[in-house]
Design a protein around this motif. Structure first.
Motif, PDB file in Angstrom:
ATOM      1  N   SER A  60       0.820  -1.210   0.000  1.00 58.82           N
ATOM      2  CA  SER A  60       0.000   0.000   0.000  1.00 58.82           C
ATOM      3  C   SER A  60       0.858   1.267   0.000  1.00 58.82           C
ATOM      4  O   SER A  60       0.393   2.328  -0.403  1.00 58.82           O
ATOM      5  CB  SER A  60      -0.911   0.025   1.222  1.00 58.82           C
ATOM      6  OG  SER A  60      -0.140   0.157   2.399  1.00 58.82           O
ATOM      7  N   PHE A  61       2.092   1.156   0.465  1.00 59.09           N
ATOM      8  CA  PHE A  61       3.037   2.279   0.552  1.00 59.09           C
ATOM      9  C   PHE A  61       2.565   3.377   1.508  1.00 59.09           C
ATOM     10  O   PHE A  61       3.089   4.484   1.484  1.00 59.09           O
ATOM     11  CB  PHE A  61       3.314   2.893  -0.835  1.00 59.09           C
ATOM     12  CG  PHE A  61       4.034   1.975  -1.770  1.00 59.09           C
ATOM     13  CD1 PHE A  61       5.394   1.741  -1.631  1.00 59.09           C
ATOM     14  CD2 PHE A  61       3.351   1.336  -2.794  1.00 59.09           C
ATOM     15  CE1 PHE A  61       6.063   0.888  -2.486  1.00 59.09           C
ATOM     16  CE2 PHE A  61       4.024   0.484  -3.666  1.00 59.09           C
ATOM     17  CZ  PHE A  61       5.375   0.259  -3.516  1.00 59.09           C
ATOM     18  N   GLU A  62       1.587   3.086   2.364  1.00 58.11           N
ATOM     19  CA  GLU A  62       1.060   4.111   3.270  1.00 58.11           C
ATOM     20  C   GLU A  62       2.097   4.609   4.267  1.00 58.11           C
ATOM     21  O   GLU A  62       2.089   5.779   4.630  1.00 58.11           O
ATOM     22  CB  GLU A  62      -0.176   3.589   3.987  1.00 58.11           C
ATOM     23  CG  GLU A  62      -1.371   3.521   3.062  1.00 58.11           C
ATOM     24  CD  GLU A  62      -2.641   3.107   3.763  1.00 58.11           C
ATOM     25  OE1 GLU A  62      -2.735   3.284   4.986  1.00 58.11           O
ATOM     26  OE2 GLU A  62      -3.539   2.626   3.067  1.00 58.11           O
ATOM     27  N   GLU A  69      -1.670  10.389  -4.295  1.00 54.88           N
ATOM     28  CA  GLU A  69      -1.409  10.224  -5.739  1.00 54.88           C
ATOM     29  C   GLU A  69      -0.089   9.486  -5.972  1.00 54.88           C
ATOM     30  O   GLU A  69       0.017   8.642  -6.852  1.00 54.88           O
ATOM     31  CB  GLU A  69      -1.401  11.573  -6.458  1.00 54.88           C
ATOM     32  CG  GLU A  69      -2.763  12.083  -6.835  1.00 54.88           C
ATOM     33  CD  GLU A  69      -3.537  11.118  -7.724  1.00 54.88           C
ATOM     34  OE1 GLU A  69      -3.006  10.647  -8.746  1.00 54.88           O
ATOM     35  OE2 GLU A  69      -4.698  10.823  -7.375  1.00 54.88           O
ATOM     36  N   TRP A  70       0.918   9.830  -5.181  1.00 55.41           N
ATOM     37  CA  TRP A  70       2.219   9.157  -5.314  1.00 55.41           C
ATOM     38  C   TRP A  70       2.123   7.701  -4.867  1.00 55.41           C
ATOM     39  O   TRP A  70       2.770   6.829  -5.440  1.00 55.41           O
ATOM     40  CB  TRP A  70       3.301   9.911  -4.533  1.00 55.41           C
ATOM     41  CG  TRP A  70       3.760  11.136  -5.264  1.00 55.41           C
ATOM     42  CD1 TRP A  70       3.424  12.426  -5.004  1.00 55.41           C
ATOM     43  CD2 TRP A  70       4.622  11.172  -6.404  1.00 55.41           C
ATOM     44  NE1 TRP A  70       4.018  13.274  -5.902  1.00 55.41           N
ATOM     45  CE2 TRP A  70       4.759  12.528  -6.784  1.00 55.41           C
ATOM     46  CE3 TRP A  70       5.269  10.195  -7.146  1.00 55.41           C
ATOM     47  CZ2 TRP A  70       5.536  12.921  -7.868  1.00 55.41           C
ATOM     48  CZ3 TRP A  70       6.046  10.593  -8.222  1.00 55.41           C
ATOM     49  CH2 TRP A  70       6.169  11.939  -8.572  1.00 55.41           C
ATOM     50  N   ARG A  71       1.303   7.433  -3.847  1.00 56.34           N
ATOM     51  CA  ARG A  71       1.095   6.034  -3.411  1.00 56.34           C
ATOM     52  C   ARG A  71       0.450   5.234  -4.527  1.00 56.34           C
ATOM     53  O   ARG A  71       0.871   4.115  -4.830  1.00 56.34           O
ATOM     54  CB  ARG A  71       0.209   5.982  -2.168  1.00 56.34           C
ATOM     55  CG  ARG A  71       0.926   6.188  -0.877  1.00 56.34           C
ATOM     56  CD  ARG A  71       0.108   5.711   0.308  1.00 56.34           C
ATOM     57  NE  ARG A  71      -1.236   6.242   0.371  1.00 56.34           N
ATOM     58  CZ  ARG A  71      -1.604   7.305   1.078  1.00 56.34           C
ATOM     59  NH1 ARG A  71      -0.717   7.973   1.789  1.00 56.34           N
ATOM     60  NH2 ARG A  71      -2.855   7.700   1.085  1.00 56.34           N
ATOM     61  N   SER A  76       0.908   1.250  -8.816  1.00 57.74           N
ATOM     62  CA  SER A  76       0.745   0.966 -10.234  1.00 57.74           C
ATOM     63  C   SER A  76       2.069   0.553 -10.879  1.00 57.74           C
ATOM     64  O   SER A  76       2.120  -0.401 -11.668  1.00 57.74           O
ATOM     65  CB  SER A  76       0.166   2.185 -10.945  1.00 57.74           C
ATOM     66  OG  SER A  76       0.009   1.939 -12.315  1.00 57.74           O
ATOM     67  N   MET A  77       3.142   1.265 -10.540  1.00 61.03           N
ATOM     68  CA  MET A  77       4.458   0.930 -11.111  1.00 61.03           C
ATOM     69  C   MET A  77       4.932  -0.451 -10.637  1.00 61.03           C
ATOM     70  O   MET A  77       5.514  -1.203 -11.414  1.00 61.03           O
ATOM     71  CB  MET A  77       5.470   2.016 -10.736  1.00 61.03           C
ATOM     72  CG  MET A  77       5.219   3.331 -11.459  1.00 61.03           C
ATOM     73  SD  MET A  77       6.246   4.703 -10.873  1.00 61.03           S
ATOM     74  CE  MET A  77       7.885   4.087 -11.178  1.00 61.03           C
ATOM     75  N   THR A  78       4.664  -0.774  -9.394  1.00 56.02           N
ATOM     76  CA  THR A  78       5.033  -2.088  -8.873  1.00 56.02           C
ATOM     77  C   THR A  78       4.253  -3.178  -9.598  1.00 56.02           C
ATOM     78  O   THR A  78       4.825  -4.182 -10.038  1.00 56.02           O
ATOM     79  CB  THR A  78       4.782  -2.156  -7.354  1.00 56.02           C
ATOM     80  OG1 THR A  78       5.555  -1.140  -6.715  1.00 56.02           O
ATOM     81  CG2 THR A  78       5.159  -3.514  -6.793  1.00 56.02           C
ATOM     82  N   ALA A  79       2.960  -2.973  -9.745  1.00 50.95           N
ATOM     83  CA  ALA A  79       2.124  -3.945 -10.445  1.00 50.95           C
ATOM     84  C   ALA A  79       2.558  -4.090 -11.905  1.00 50.95           C
ATOM     85  O   ALA A  79       2.607  -5.206 -12.443  1.00 50.95           O
ATOM     86  CB  ALA A  79       0.655  -3.547 -10.358  1.00 50.95           C
TER      87      ALA A  79
END
Length: 119
Positions: A60-62, A69-71, A76-79
C-alpha cells in the motif's frame, strides 16, 4: 518493492533461473531443460502466482509515501513491473525457447494478469 512482490507471489525463482539461462544460452537450449525451469517447477510457481492474483501482494506504501497520488503511482508501477516479468516469462515459455510438453499451466495471458492486478 517489485522484487519483494515477485518473491511473495512465486515468480522470483523462475525469473532468476530464466535470467541465468539467458546468460549461458546456446542455440537449441530450452527452458524446460534448464535447472529451476522444469515443467514441474514452473507449474508450481505459476499455481502460486495465480493464487496470489486474488489477493495481490502489492504494498500500500502508506507508511513510506504520504501523498495519495504518489502512493497510487507507486502501486501501479510495482504492479506493472510484475506484469512485465510475467509477460517476459509467458512469451518465452510459449515461444521457441520454451520446450514444455504442454503450457496448459499458463492459465492467464499477460493482459489478463494486468486486468487482475487492476492496472
Amino acid at each position: 518493492e517489485a522484487d519483494k512482490v515477485l518473491e511473495t507471489c512465486g515468480l522470483s525463482s523462475i525469473r532468476t533461473s530464466f535470467s541465468q539461462m539467458n546468460g549461458v544460452y546456446v542455440e537449441g537450449m530450452t527452458m524446460a531443460s534448464y535447472p529451476g525451469l522444469s515443467q514441474t517447477q514452473v507449474e508450481m510457481a505459476m499455481k502460486e502466482f495465480y493464487s496470489s492474483l486474488y489477493s495481490p501482494p502489492i504494498p500500500s506504501f502508506e507508511e513510506m509515501i504520504k501523498d495519495p497520488e504518489w502512493r497510487k503511482r507507486a502501486r501501479s508501477m510495482t504492479a506493472m513491473r510484475v506484469v512485465e516479468v510475467y509477460r517476459e516469462l509467458y512469451e518465452a515459455m510459449t515461444g521457441d525457447k520454451g520446450g514444455y510438453e504442454s503450457v496448459a499451466f499458463l492459465g492467464h495471458n499477460p493482459d489478463q494478469v494486468k486486468t487482475l492486478l487492476s492496472i
